[in-house]
Scaffold this motif. Structure first.
Motif, PDB file in Angstrom:
ATOM      1  N   GLY A  92       9.385  47.105  47.056  1.00 13.70           N
ATOM      2  CA  GLY A  92      10.610  47.792  46.673  1.00 13.70           C
ATOM      3  C   GLY A  92      11.587  46.836  46.032  1.00 13.70           C
ATOM      4  N   VAL A  93      12.738  47.370  45.672  1.00 13.83           N
ATOM      5  CA  VAL A  93      13.826  46.537  45.168  1.00 13.83           C
ATOM      6  C   VAL A  93      14.737  46.221  46.344  1.00 13.83           C
ATOM      7  CG1 VAL A  93      15.709  46.341  43.526  1.00 13.83           C
ATOM      8  CG2 VAL A  93      13.667  47.638  42.913  1.00 13.83           C
ATOM      9  N   TYR A  94      15.039  44.947  46.497  1.00 21.05           N
ATOM     10  CA  TYR A  94      15.845  44.485  47.619  1.00 21.05           C
ATOM     11  C   TYR A  94      17.253  44.142  47.126  1.00 21.05           C
ATOM     12  CZ  TYR A  94      11.861  44.392  50.746  1.00 21.05           C
ATOM     13  OH  TYR A  94      10.799  44.760  51.531  1.00 21.05           O
ATOM     14  N   TRP A 113      27.107  47.229  44.160  1.00 20.15           N
ATOM     15  CA  TRP A 113      25.711  46.803  44.280  1.00 20.15           C
ATOM     16  C   TRP A 113      25.340  45.896  43.111  1.00 20.15           C
ATOM     17  CZ3 TRP A 113      23.059  47.754  48.603  1.00 20.15           C
ATOM     18  CH2 TRP A 113      23.486  48.800  49.423  1.00 20.15           C
ATOM     19  N   GLY A 114      24.531  44.889  43.435  1.00 21.32           N
ATOM     20  CA  GLY A 114      23.984  44.040  42.393  1.00 21.32           C
ATOM     21  C   GLY A 114      22.767  44.710  41.771  1.00 21.32           C
ATOM     22  N   GLN A 115      22.036  43.955  40.963  1.00 25.64           N
ATOM     23  CA  GLN A 115      20.857  44.515  40.290  1.00 25.64           C
ATOM     24  C   GLN A 115      19.630  44.504  41.187  1.00 25.64           C
ATOM     25  OE1 GLN A 115      20.557  42.303  36.581  1.00 25.64           O
ATOM     26  NE2 GLN A 115      21.723  43.894  35.537  1.00 25.64           N
ATOM     27  N   GLY A 116      19.674  43.763  42.270  1.00 25.32           N
ATOM     28  CA  GLY A 116      18.542  43.707  43.176  1.00 25.32           C
ATOM     29  C   GLY A 116      17.462  42.772  42.680  1.00 25.32           C
ATOM     30  N   THR A 117      16.479  42.549  43.530  1.00 25.07           N
ATOM     31  CA  THR A 117      15.326  41.728  43.169  1.00 25.07           C
ATOM     32  C   THR A 117      14.064  42.463  43.608  1.00 25.07           C
ATOM     33  OG1 THR A 117      14.360  39.495  43.297  1.00 25.07           O
ATOM     34  CG2 THR A 117      15.422  40.334  45.299  1.00 25.07           C
ATOM     35  N   GLN A 118      13.095  42.540  42.696  1.00 25.83           N
ATOM     36  CA  GLN A 118      11.898  43.341  42.922  1.00 25.83           C
ATOM     37  C   GLN A 118      10.883  42.559  43.745  1.00 25.83           C
ATOM     38  OE1 GLN A 118      10.923  46.636  41.331  1.00 25.83           O
ATOM     39  NE2 GLN A 118       9.480  46.425  43.032  1.00 25.83           N
ATOM     40  N   VAL A 119      10.358  43.209  44.765  1.00 25.44           N
ATOM     41  CA  VAL A 119       9.274  42.644  45.577  1.00 25.44           C
ATOM     42  C   VAL A 119       8.075  43.587  45.479  1.00 25.44           C
ATOM     43  CG1 VAL A 119       8.518  42.094  47.914  1.00 25.44           C
ATOM     44  CG2 VAL A 119      10.827  41.447  47.153  1.00 25.44           C
TER      45      VAL A 119
END
Length: 123
Positions: A92-94, A113-119
């Motif tokens: 997911g995106v964290y 919210w930031g852009q998140g980081t994909q896992v």
């Protein structure tokens, strides 16, 4: 208002590890609780781990207990999520965010919210 930049995501095999980082701006960061959230494809954003403003209280979702560790460095305005024994369902995106403790549990009420980081956990 605190703003966030998440990093550290990537593609990892099941059983692997990742360390996510959250860079926060603003002087309020150290006064607020910090949460890490996950949004899986087609699902709502959910809280996976939270840490109180000075780190005395930590809570983790049952699905990540014993595998994920949340921490923070108020001097550097940074938050971290150490993820071990990763499973495909961790994909997911964290995102990270901060708020008063009770507000962390409902991500729909949080702003900035930031852009998140994909896992992605996949073989």
């Amino acid at each position: 208002q605190v703003q966030f930049v998440e990093s550290g995501g990537g593609l990892v095999q099941p059983g692997g590890s990742l360390r996510l980082s959250c860079a926060a701006s603003g002087t309020l960061f150290k006064l607020l609780g910090l949460g890490w959230y996950r949004q899986a494809p087609g699902k709502q954003r959910e809280l996976v781990a939270a840490i109180s403003n000075y780190g005395a209280v930590i809570e983790c979702a049952d699905s990540v207990k014993g595998r994920f560790t949340i921490s923070r460095d108020n001097g550097e305005n940074m938050g971290y999520l150490e993820m071990n024994s990763l499973k495909p369902e961790d994909t997911g995106v964290y995102y990270c965010n901060s708020a008063r403790w009770a507000e962390l549990k409902d991500p729909s009420t949080l702003a900035s919210w930031g852009q998140g980081t994909q896992v992605v956990v996949s073989s």
